[in-house]
Scaffold this active site. Structure first.
Site, PDB file in Angstrom:
ATOM      1  N   ASP A 335       9.209  13.716  -8.510  1.00  5.11           N
ATOM      2  CA  ASP A 335       8.838  12.344  -8.299  1.00  5.11           C
ATOM      3  C   ASP A 335       7.581  12.149  -9.147  1.00  5.11           C
ATOM      4  OD1 ASP A 335       8.862   9.826  -6.780  1.00  5.11           O
ATOM      5  OD2 ASP A 335       6.927  10.569  -6.091  1.00  5.11           O
ATOM      6  N   ASP A 537       5.326  13.928  -3.196  1.00  8.11           N
ATOM      7  CA  ASP A 537       4.052  13.988  -2.481  1.00  8.11           C
ATOM      8  C   ASP A 537       4.299  13.942  -0.980  1.00  8.11           C
ATOM      9  OD1 ASP A 537       4.741  11.369  -2.141  1.00  8.11           O
ATOM     10  OD2 ASP A 537       3.208  10.584  -3.484  1.00  8.11           O
TER      11      ASP A 537
HETATM   12  P1  ADP Z   1       7.173   6.624  -7.553  1.00 12.49           P
HETATM   13  O1  ADP Z   1       8.568   6.934  -7.944  1.00 12.49           O
HETATM   14  O2  ADP Z   1       6.271   6.562  -8.737  1.00 12.49           O
HETATM   15  O3  ADP Z   1       6.648   7.474  -6.451  1.00 12.49           O
HETATM   16  P2  ADP Z   1       7.636   4.477  -5.651  1.00 12.49           P
HETATM   17  O4  ADP Z   1       9.099   4.628  -5.452  1.00 12.49           O
HETATM   18  O5  ADP Z   1       6.742   4.913  -4.578  1.00 12.49           O
HETATM   19  O6  ADP Z   1       7.186   5.098  -7.040  1.00 12.49           O
HETATM   20  O7  ADP Z   1       7.307   2.952  -5.980  1.00 12.49           O
HETATM   21  C1  ADP Z   1       7.999   2.292  -7.014  1.00 12.49           C
HETATM   22  C2  ADP Z   1       7.278   1.056  -7.438  1.00 12.49           C
HETATM   23  O8  ADP Z   1       7.131   0.178  -6.318  1.00 12.49           O
HETATM   24  C3  ADP Z   1       5.883   1.290  -7.940  1.00 12.49           C
HETATM   25  O9  ADP Z   1       5.865   1.621  -9.306  1.00 12.49           O
HETATM   26  C4  ADP Z   1       5.254  -0.062  -7.680  1.00 12.49           C
HETATM   27  O10 ADP Z   1       5.621  -0.979  -8.677  1.00 12.49           O
HETATM   28  C5  ADP Z   1       5.912  -0.497  -6.385  1.00 12.49           C
HETATM   29  N1  ADP Z   1       5.107  -0.118  -5.210  1.00 12.49           N
HETATM   30  C6  ADP Z   1       5.383   0.858  -4.328  1.00 12.49           C
HETATM   31  N2  ADP Z   1       4.436   0.921  -3.362  1.00 12.49           N
HETATM   32  C7  ADP Z   1       3.524  -0.014  -3.666  1.00 12.49           C
HETATM   33  C8  ADP Z   1       2.294  -0.449  -3.081  1.00 12.49           C
HETATM   34  N3  ADP Z   1       1.794   0.119  -1.976  1.00 12.49           N
HETATM   35  N4  ADP Z   1       1.633  -1.459  -3.682  1.00 12.49           N
HETATM   36  C9  ADP Z   1       2.110  -2.021  -4.787  1.00 12.49           C
HETATM   37  N5  ADP Z   1       3.241  -1.653  -5.379  1.00 12.49           N
HETATM   38  C10 ADP Z   1       3.946  -0.689  -4.854  1.00 12.49           C
HETATM   39 MG    MG Z   2       6.199   8.517  -4.847  1.00 12.85          MG
END
Ligand code: ADP
Ligand code: MG
Length: 643
Positions: A335, A537
């Site tokens: 991730d 994470d």
């Molecule tokens: P990753 O694969 O990088 O862990 P996530 O699946 O957690 O990403 O989140 C994907 C997208 O959703 C982020 O790139 C962001 O655009 C949006 N996002 C997720 N959580 C948040 C948050 N707490 N505040 C703002 N945007 C968020």
């Molecule tokens: Mg993540």
């Protein structure tokens, strides 16, 4: 054989008196040896038979005491220990008047048990060393005074006064002061970390400099250290698949050998015209050499050592089975955020709409993100506070996983997130916001987040998570450790993800994913390329972690969720720990198989020799016990493994 580390405590069950085993067991071994010496002497001078017999009986008692005690304890739980075969063989030897040989058997057997217990104790001590990291008493500020309290009596909300050189007694946050903390005991990371007001400190870490006040946030029993200790001891008790198989095998094998030897004794004299006594003696040799002591201990000796070694390097395996699984991994899926990149993205742009100030935008963003655990949220909060924005609690908060957050205060809802958060909630994106999003994306400004409060668009903030400086190098180590395919999964947009993937030389990049997409892709990778590990994470990756053959949570020191979700937990925020863990698991598997093959080979060779040219009982015992000790020592090598 004392096959399982709990043997000693188990064997105490049901005895009203307890010896100091650590003292008496070696003493009995020595007495057995003396008994054998005296016996030989009496034989030489032709002492009275009664005197010889009493020496025999005493020697048998001290030689067999501990084994018999363990066998009885096992029988109470309806299990058969392979030790039974050895005791039967010694009794058989006595029956055909080969007392001395029986005593030699008991001596070597109990000596080998003591050595094994000592060796296995070493692996367990490697764990209990963790326990000693926690001071027993704590200096607490109460009513303006400093008092000493036992650590169990300190409650969350108490303030602990730490002096330079003190170990942190409980998890807490720094109220006043700052200092360098050596966290190596928990994380394996040798560089001390500078910590100041508001930051989390963990029980078991060492305050190297600075006098500080720490606000206790968790009782002693719930500290990260306490949970690590609990997890590692659980892990040692939980058996790997190979080991459960061997445990069942032990039962049937032991019964099988007893049955076969009984048939051997009953029928061979008549069929092959061998004298009964000589054949009976051979039967006892068979009982000894065929008993699978080395086989039974081959797996735990290796796994326990490996788990202990890993704990010292800040890598927690939640069971031997996970070492087995990790050793088979072909593909690792990361991730992106917090694993390949730092867990703290940087805020790169704050672009309010006309009529909105930057502080208003930041205040709304920070308030909405306040309760989110996402790395993006924590960075935005920290940035806003650094800009002097006072962040307040929202009244309502909801994380929309993989999209963003929604929060409400003063009767209006605030949305912060990627464009798909808005489409998901049925909010149309105005042209100018879409244009801004595209422009920033094209410029490679990182992850673009849109903010809206009520019906007003407040503006855009961008965050960039920078790759770890050593990411490419550490991925190379993974390939060297035998990982064939490295994959990146992210909810972030494709442009950011592809650029990072190219820089790090990642084989496959999947961007724009929702949590359920990550789960599906992990499943597909497993079917296409073989066993897949997922590194996350542990905060918002739980489903994908659960779908993987091996799940690895990174940077878990201080985050509760991460400690719970994964099979393998890296306390340290370091990609190198994955290559170390993979290397360790492969070496462990190699040693487990070396042990199994060697143990079986010795049994086969000794059985064949006994049936063909004949083997004297003492020689059979030496071969048998020698192989057992070698197998344990081979496993112990893992205690010294370096990544
Ligand atoms: P990753 O694969 O990088 O862990 P996530 O699946 O957690 O990403 O989140 C994907 C997208 O959703 C982020 O790139 C962001 O655009 C949006 N996002 C997720 N959580 C948040 C948050 N707490 N505040 C703002 N945007 C968020
Ligand atoms: Mg993540």
């Amino acid at each position: 054989m004392s096959t399982y580390p709990q043997t000693r405590t188990e064997s105490r069950v049901g005895w009203s008196f307890t010896f100091n085993d650590a003292l008496f067991e070696p003493l009995f071994v020595a007495l057995t040896l003396i008994g054998i010496g005296v016996d030989l002497l009496l034989g030489r001078v032709g002492a009275a038979p009664a005197a010889q017999l009493s020496v025999h009986l005493i020697t048998y008692f001290v030689g067999g005491f501990y084994a018999v005690r363990a066998i009885i304890a096992a029988l109470r739980e309806r299990t058969i220990k392979v030790d039974l075969l050895m005791i039967l063989a010694a009794m058989g030897a006595a029956y055909v008047d080969a007392w001395t040989e029986g005593a030699i058997l008991l001596f070597l057997f109990s000596l080998s048990n003591v050595l094994q217990n000592y060796a296995m104790d070493r692996t367990r001590r490697a764990i209990s060393a963790l326990l000693e990291l926690r001071p027993d008493t704590v200096t607490v500020r109460r009513d303006e005074a400093l008092i000493e309290l036992p650590v169990e009596e300190v409650v969350p909300g108490d303030v602990v006064a730490l002096r330079p050189g003190d170990r942190v007694p409980l998890d807490g946050t720094i109220l006043r002061g700052s200092g360098n903390f050596d966290e190596s005991a928990l994380t394996g990371e040798s560089m001390p970390v500078q910590k100041g007001e508001g930051m989390l400190v963990l029980a078991g870490t060492l305050n190297q400099s600075g006098a500080l006040d720490v606000l206790v946030t968790k009782p002693a029993s719930e500290s990260t250290l306490a949970r690590i200790i609990g997890m590692v001891s659980d892990a040692q008790a939980r058996k790997a698949r190979t080991q459960s198989f061997l445990d069942r095998f032990e039962q049937w094998y032991a019964l099988g050998v007893i049955g076969a030897v009984a048939l051997f004794i009953a029928f061979v004299p008549a069929l092959f015209h061998v004298p009964f006594a000589q054949n009976f003696y051979n039967g006892m040799v068979l009982l000894t050499v065929a008993s699978p002591c080395a086989l039974v201990i081959s797996v735990p000796a290796a796994l326990l050592s490996a788990i202990a070694n890993a704990a010292r390097h800040g890598v927690l395996f939640k069971g031997g089975a996970h070492l087995e699984e990790l050793s088979r991994i072909k593909v690792i899926a990361f991730d992106k955020t917090g694993t390949l990149t730092h867990a703290h993205p940087e805020v790169t742009d704050v672009l309010p709409r006309p009529g909105v100030t930057a502080d208003e935008l930041l205040a709304a963003v920070a308030r909405a993100e306040m309760q989110s655990e996402h790395p993006i949220a924590r960075s935005l909060m920290a940035y806003a506070e650094a800009q002097g924005v006072v962040v307040q609690e929202p009244e309502q908060f909801e994380a929309v996983t993989g999209m963003g957050v929604r929060a409400t205060w003063d009767g209006e809802e605030t949305l912060i997130g990627a464009p798909r958060l808005f489409s998901h909630l049925g909010v149309a994106l105005p042209n100018e916001m879409q244009a801004e999003f595209d422009r920033l994306g094209d410029e490679g400004r990182g992850t673009v987040l849109l903010a809206r409060r009520g019906t007003t668009w407040l503006g855009v903030v961008t965050v960039m998570d920078r790759e770890r400086a050593d990411a490419a190098e550490k991925l190379t180590l993974l390939r060297k450790a035998g990982i064939e395919r490295i994959v990146m999964l992210t909810g972030d947009n494709a442009r950011v993800a592809d650029a990072l993937g190219r820089r790090l030389g990642i084989d496959e990049v999947h961007a724009g994913l929702l949590p359920e997409d990550k789960l599906r892709i992990v499943g597909e990778l497993g079917r296409k390329y073989g066993p897949t590990a997922m590194v996350g994470d542990g905060i918002n990756d739980a489903p994908a972690l659960a779908a993987a053959s091996s799940s690895i949570a990174m940077g878990a020191a201080g985050t509760d969720a991460a400690l719970e979700t994964a099979d393998i937990v890296l306390m340290r925020d370091d990609l190198g720990a994955i290559a170390y863990a993979v290397g360790l698991s492969k070496r462990t598997q190699r040693i487990v198989w070396q042990n199994i093959v060697f143990a079986l080979a010795v049994v086969v060779v000794l059985v064949v020799l006994t049936l063909t040219i004949g083997v004297p009982l003492p020689l059979g015992v030496v071969g048998h016990e020698g192989s057992t000790i070698l197998v344990v020592l081979n496993g112990l090598r893992l205690l010294a493994h370096r990544g």
